[in-house]
Write a protein that holds these residues in place. Structure first.
Motif, PDB file in Angstrom:
ATOM      1  N   LEU A 195      -3.349   4.090  -2.298  1.00 18.63           N
ATOM      2  CA  LEU A 195      -4.359   4.661  -1.408  1.00 18.63           C
ATOM      3  C   LEU A 195      -4.469   6.161  -1.652  1.00 18.63           C
ATOM      4  CD1 LEU A 195      -3.322   2.861   1.908  1.00 18.63           C
ATOM      5  CD2 LEU A 195      -5.099   2.162   0.296  1.00 18.63           C
ATOM      6  N   GLU A 196      -5.668   6.688  -1.527  1.00 14.48           N
ATOM      7  CA  GLU A 196      -5.862   8.120  -1.746  1.00 14.48           C
ATOM      8  C   GLU A 196      -5.262   8.928  -0.606  1.00 14.48           C
ATOM      9  OE1 GLU A 196      -9.543  11.322  -1.954  1.00 14.48           O
ATOM     10  OE2 GLU A 196      -9.836   9.344  -2.838  1.00 14.48           O
ATOM     11  N   GLU A 197      -4.461   9.945  -0.951  1.00 14.15           N
ATOM     12  CA  GLU A 197      -3.901  10.816   0.084  1.00 14.15           C
ATOM     13  C   GLU A 197      -4.477  12.221  -0.010  1.00 14.15           C
ATOM     14  OE1 GLU A 197       0.124  11.979   0.084  1.00 14.15           O
ATOM     15  OE2 GLU A 197       0.102  12.755  -1.940  1.00 14.15           O
ATOM     16  N   GLY A 198      -5.110  12.568  -1.133  1.00 10.22           N
ATOM     17  CA  GLY A 198      -5.667  13.907  -1.254  1.00 10.22           C
ATOM     18  C   GLY A 198      -5.750  14.390  -2.686  1.00 10.22           C
ATOM     19  N   ILE A 199      -5.523  15.681  -2.851  1.00  7.87           N
ATOM     20  CA  ILE A 199      -5.760  16.354  -4.119  1.00  7.87           C
ATOM     21  C   ILE A 199      -4.893  15.839  -5.258  1.00  7.87           C
ATOM     22  CG2 ILE A 199      -4.098  18.220  -3.739  1.00  7.87           C
ATOM     23  CD1 ILE A 199      -6.133  20.137  -4.901  1.00  7.87           C
ATOM     24  N   GLY A 200      -3.721  15.292  -4.938  1.00 12.79           N
ATOM     25  CA  GLY A 200      -2.810  14.826  -5.979  1.00 12.79           C
ATOM     26  C   GLY A 200      -3.383  13.729  -6.853  1.00 12.79           C
ATOM     27  N   PHE A 233       0.843  -1.184   0.000  1.00 15.28           N
ATOM     28  CA  PHE A 233       0.000   0.000   0.000  1.00 15.28           C
ATOM     29  C   PHE A 233       0.889   1.248   0.000  1.00 15.28           C
ATOM     30  CE2 PHE A 233      -2.730  -3.130   2.244  1.00 15.28           C
ATOM     31  CZ  PHE A 233      -3.816  -3.112   1.374  1.00 15.28           C
ATOM     32  N   TYR A 234       0.567   2.214  -0.812  1.00 14.44           N
ATOM     33  CA  TYR A 234       1.349   3.444  -0.893  1.00 14.44           C
ATOM     34  C   TYR A 234       0.421   4.575  -1.320  1.00 14.44           C
ATOM     35  CZ  TYR A 234       1.255   1.787  -5.713  1.00 14.44           C
ATOM     36  OH  TYR A 234       0.839   1.314  -6.931  1.00 14.44           O
ATOM     37  N   PHE A 235       0.905   5.823  -1.218  1.00 15.96           N
ATOM     38  CA  PHE A 235       0.047   6.982  -1.413  1.00 15.96           C
ATOM     39  C   PHE A 235       0.476   7.879  -2.576  1.00 15.96           C
ATOM     40  CE2 PHE A 235      -0.189   5.604   2.925  1.00 15.96           C
ATOM     41  CZ  PHE A 235      -1.507   5.784   3.305  1.00 15.96           C
ATOM     42  N   ASN A 236       1.725   7.791  -2.945  1.00 12.62           N
ATOM     43  CA  ASN A 236       2.247   8.729  -3.941  1.00 12.62           C
ATOM     44  C   ASN A 236       3.210   8.016  -4.886  1.00 12.62           C
ATOM     45  OD1 ASN A 236       3.257  10.826  -5.420  1.00 12.62           O
ATOM     46  ND2 ASN A 236       4.123  11.961  -3.702  1.00 12.62           N
ATOM     47  N   ASP A 237       2.687   7.601  -6.054  1.00 12.34           N
ATOM     48  CA  ASP A 237       3.556   6.885  -6.996  1.00 12.34           C
ATOM     49  C   ASP A 237       4.345   7.828  -7.892  1.00 12.34           C
ATOM     50  OD1 ASP A 237       1.416   7.733  -8.507  1.00 12.34           O
ATOM     51  OD2 ASP A 237       0.959   5.783  -9.390  1.00 12.34           O
ATOM     52  N   ALA A 238       4.297   9.144  -7.604  1.00 11.32           N
ATOM     53  CA  ALA A 238       5.202  10.091  -8.261  1.00 11.32           C
ATOM     54  C   ALA A 238       6.540  10.147  -7.523  1.00 11.32           C
ATOM     55  CB  ALA A 238       4.583  11.489  -8.312  1.00 11.32           C
ATOM     56  N   ASP A 239       6.552   9.657  -6.301  1.00 14.28           N
ATOM     57  CA  ASP A 239       7.750   9.636  -5.452  1.00 14.28           C
ATOM     58  C   ASP A 239       8.737   8.597  -5.999  1.00 14.28           C
ATOM     59  OD1 ASP A 239       9.643   9.161  -3.472  1.00 14.28           O
ATOM     60  OD2 ASP A 239       8.205   9.280  -1.826  1.00 14.28           O
ATOM     61  N   PRO A 240       9.969   9.012  -6.368  1.00 18.40           N
ATOM     62  CA  PRO A 240      10.953   8.063  -6.915  1.00 18.40           C
ATOM     63  C   PRO A 240      11.268   6.892  -5.984  1.00 18.40           C
ATOM     64  CG  PRO A 240      11.673  10.315  -7.287  1.00 18.40           C
ATOM     65  CD  PRO A 240      10.481  10.395  -6.376  1.00 18.40           C
ATOM     66  N   VAL A 241      11.223   7.127  -4.674  1.00 21.58           N
ATOM     67  CA  VAL A 241      11.503   6.043  -3.728  1.00 21.58           C
ATOM     68  C   VAL A 241      10.396   4.995  -3.791  1.00 21.58           C
ATOM     69  CG1 VAL A 241      11.802   5.450  -1.292  1.00 21.58           C
ATOM     70  CG2 VAL A 241      12.869   7.516  -2.210  1.00 21.58           C
ATOM     71  N   VAL A 242       9.151   5.446  -3.869  1.00 21.85           N
ATOM     72  CA  VAL A 242       8.024   4.521  -4.000  1.00 21.85           C
ATOM     73  C   VAL A 242       8.142   3.743  -5.310  1.00 21.85           C
ATOM     74  CG1 VAL A 242       5.515   4.340  -4.281  1.00 21.85           C
ATOM     75  CG2 VAL A 242       6.468   5.873  -2.553  1.00 21.85           C
ATOM     76  N   GLN A 243       8.460   4.439  -6.404  1.00 21.79           N
ATOM     77  CA  GLN A 243       8.631   3.770  -7.692  1.00 21.79           C
ATOM     78  C   GLN A 243       9.720   2.693  -7.615  1.00 21.79           C
ATOM     79  OE1 GLN A 243       9.156   6.476 -10.971  1.00 21.79           O
ATOM     80  NE2 GLN A 243       7.294   7.626 -10.536  1.00 21.79           N
ATOM     81  N   ILE A 251      -0.727  11.620  -9.662  1.00 20.85           N
ATOM     82  CA  ILE A 251      -0.640  10.430  -8.821  1.00 20.85           C
ATOM     83  C   ILE A 251      -1.618   9.375  -9.340  1.00 20.85           C
ATOM     84  CG2 ILE A 251      -1.196   9.537  -6.524  1.00 20.85           C
ATOM     85  CD1 ILE A 251      -0.063  12.103  -5.351  1.00 20.85           C
ATOM     86  N   GLY A 252      -1.143   8.145  -9.408  1.00 14.31           N
ATOM     87  CA  GLY A 252      -1.978   7.053  -9.898  1.00 14.31           C
ATOM     88  C   GLY A 252      -1.675   6.654 -11.329  1.00 14.31           C
ATOM     89  N   GLU A 253      -0.782   7.395 -11.999  1.00 10.29           N
ATOM     90  CA  GLU A 253      -0.488   7.119 -13.405  1.00 10.29           C
ATOM     91  C   GLU A 253       0.748   6.238 -13.620  1.00 10.29           C
ATOM     92  OE1 GLU A 253      -2.378  11.115 -15.559  1.00 10.29           O
ATOM     93  OE2 GLU A 253      -0.207  10.881 -15.410  1.00 10.29           O
ATOM     94  N   TYR A 254       1.474   5.942 -12.558  1.00 10.87           N
ATOM     95  CA  TYR A 254       2.710   5.168 -12.726  1.00 10.87           C
ATOM     96  C   TYR A 254       2.396   3.778 -13.279  1.00 10.87           C
ATOM     97  CZ  TYR A 254       7.313   3.191 -11.715  1.00 10.87           C
ATOM     98  OH  TYR A 254       8.540   2.584 -11.836  1.00 10.87           O
ATOM     99  N   LYS A 255       3.278   3.276 -14.129  1.00 12.26           N
ATOM    100  CA  LYS A 255       3.036   2.017 -14.850  1.00 12.26           C
ATOM    101  C   LYS A 255       2.848   0.823 -13.925  1.00 12.26           C
ATOM    102  CE  LYS A 255       8.036   1.529 -15.526  1.00 12.26           C
ATOM    103  NZ  LYS A 255       9.117   1.559 -16.532  1.00 12.26           N
ATOM    104  N   LYS A 256       3.476   0.849 -12.744  1.00  7.25           N
ATOM    105  CA  LYS A 256       3.378  -0.280 -11.817  1.00  7.25           C
ATOM    106  C   LYS A 256       2.110  -0.233 -10.961  1.00  7.25           C
ATOM    107  CE  LYS A 256       7.258  -2.643 -12.479  1.00  7.25           C
ATOM    108  NZ  LYS A 256       7.339  -4.099 -12.686  1.00  7.25           N
ATOM    109  N   THR A 257       1.435   0.904 -10.945  1.00  7.19           N
ATOM    110  CA  THR A 257       0.200   1.018 -10.183  1.00  7.19           C
ATOM    111  C   THR A 257      -0.920   0.306 -10.943  1.00  7.19           C
ATOM    112  OG1 THR A 257       0.809   3.093  -9.093  1.00  7.19           O
ATOM    113  CG2 THR A 257      -1.538   2.608  -9.274  1.00  7.19           C
TER     114      THR A 257
END
Length: 334
Positions: free
Chosen positions: A114-119, A89-99, A150-156
Motif C-alpha cells: 500500500l502507498e504510504e507516501g514519498i518513499g 497488506f504492508y507499506f514499507n518493504d525496505a523494513d527488515p521486519v516486513v521482509q 519502496i516497492g522493489e523488494y523481490k517478494k512484493t
C-alpha cells in the motif's frame, strides 16, 4: 482473512479504513503504539485480533540479539491464527521486519504493498548503505535486501499506487493497481479532531535518517518561523512519529507532538499554509483551494524525483525571498 502490517499512525489509519471482518493487525511496537489514540483505534476496529512485535529499530539497537528477536516474531506469527491469510497488506518493504514476515508467509498469501507516501516514488538516501548491505546479509540472511526504493523488494508482487506513472521500471514490472484510497479519505473525514493553524510545517525524520545535520534542519525551521511571523502569521511544526521532538526545544519553536496523524488534524475547509521539506502528506491537499502548499527540499539540496511535486498547486521554494513572496500573497488574498 487478511493481515495488515503497520509501523506508523498513518498506517493504522489506513488499516482501520480498509478493514474487513476477520482481518488481523500486526504492529511494530514503538512509543506511538502505547498512546491513547492508537490504543483506542486498535481496540475499536481490531479488538483482540492483533499482535505486537519487535520494531526494526529495537532489533538493530542490539544486532547480536537480532536472530533471537526474529525468532520471537516468527513464534508470534504462528500463534496469531490457524487460518492462512489471503493477503498481507504492508507499506514499507525496505523494513527488515516486513521482509522477514513476507518470507514467513505461504505461497497462498498474496503480498500487497500500500502507498504510504514519498518513499514509493523516490530513491532512499541510505546512511551507510554498503555496510547495511553486507551486515544485513550476514546478520539476517539471504532473505534481506537493501533496496533503493519502496516497492522493489523481490517478494512484493502487487502495488496499490495513487499515481502509477511516477513509479520506476522495476516497480512497474509488478502488478500495479491505480487506487485513489477514497475509503481512507472517507474515514479521515469522519473524525472531528481538527485544530486551527495559520502556517503548519510538516516535520520529517531527516536528521534521524541521516539526510541532513540537525543544524541544517533546525536552521530551515527557524527561518520559516521568522518569515511567517514577519508576515503576521503564527507558525507550528507537526512532528513526525520517528522524530526526536526534543530537538525543537533548541530553537524555541511551537510544535505539535501529537501522535495523531496530520490528516486528522487539518480541516479541508480551513484556509492555511502547509509547508514541508519533502513530506508527501501535503499531496493529500493538492486539489484544495483553501490550502497554500510549499516544499523546501531545494534549499536543503535534497535530491528528489521532481515529478513527485509537479502539481501546479505546489510552490517549490528555492529561495527565502520566494517563500516570503508566497506568504505575502497568502496574507493579501486572505
Amino acid at each position: 482473512m487478511r493481515v495488515f502490517i503497520v509501523t506508523t499512525p498513518y498506517h493504522l489509519i489506513v488499516a482501520c479504513a480498509l478493514k474487513m471482518e476477520n482481518d488481523y493487525l500486526i504492529i511494530e511496537e514503538t512509543d506511538w503504539t502505547k498512546k491513547h489514540f492508537a490504543e483506542e483505534l486498535i481496540k475499536k476496529y481490531f479488538r483482540n485480533k492483533y499482535i505486537s512485535i519487535w520494531s526494526y529499530r529495537d532489533i538493530f539497537a542490539s544486532p547480536f540479539s537480532a536472530r533471537k528477536k526474529f525468532k520471537d516474531i516468527k513464534e508470534k506469527l504462528q500463534s496469531m491464527t490457524n487460518t492462512v491469510p489471503s493477503k498481507i497488506f504492508y507499506f514499507n518493504d525496505a523494513d527488515p521486519v516486513v521482509q522477514f514476515i513476507l518470507n514467513c508467509a505461504t505461497i497462498q498469501t498474496e503480498p500487497v504493498l500500500l502507498e504510504e507516501g514519498i518513499g514509493l516514488y523516490n530513491d532512499m538516501n541510505h546512511r551507510y548503505k554498503i555496510i547495511k548491505k553486507i551486515l544485513g546479509k550476514i546478520v539476517l540472511g539471504d532473505w534481506y535486501e537493501c533496496i533503493n526504493r519502496i516497492g522493489e523488494y523481490k517478494k512484493t508482487k502487487c502495488i496499490l499506487a495513487k499515481t502509477p506513472k511516477k513509479l520506476n521500471d522495476l516497480q512497474l514490472s509488478k502488478n500495479v493497481i491505480c487506487n485513489s484510497y477514497s475509503d481512507v479519505d472517507t474515514f479521515i473525514n469522519s473524525y472531528n479532531l481538527k485544530r486551527s493553524y495559520e502556517v503548519l510545517f510538516v516535520g520529517q525524520p531527516l536528521v534521524e535518517d541521516g539526510q541532513c545535520t540537525m543544524k541544517q534542519y533546525l536552521d530551515i525551521i527557524k527561518k520559516c518561523d521568522e518569515i511567517a511571523k514577519e508576515n503576521g502569521l503564527s507558525f507550528c511544526v507537526k512532528t513526525h512519529p520517528r522524530e526526536d521532538c526534543k530537538k525543537y526545544n533548541k530553537i524555541k519553536v511551537n510544535s505539535e507532538n501529537s501522535e495523531i496523524p496530520i490528516e486528522l488534524l487539518i480541516s479541508k475547509n480551513e484556509k492555511n499554509v502547509l509547508m514541508t521539506i519533502s513530506s508527501s502528506a501535503i499531496l493529500n491537499y493538492t486539489n484544495n483551494k483553501n490550502k497554500t502548499l510549499c516544499v523546501l527540499y531545494p534549499i536543503l539540496n535534497i535530491k528528489l524525483n521532481e515529478r513527485i511535486f509537479d502539481d501546479q498547486s505546489i510552490y517549490i521554494i528555492r529561495t527565502w525571498n520566494c517563500l516570503n513572496n508566497v506568504l505575502g500573497e497568502y496574507v493579501k488574498n486572505d
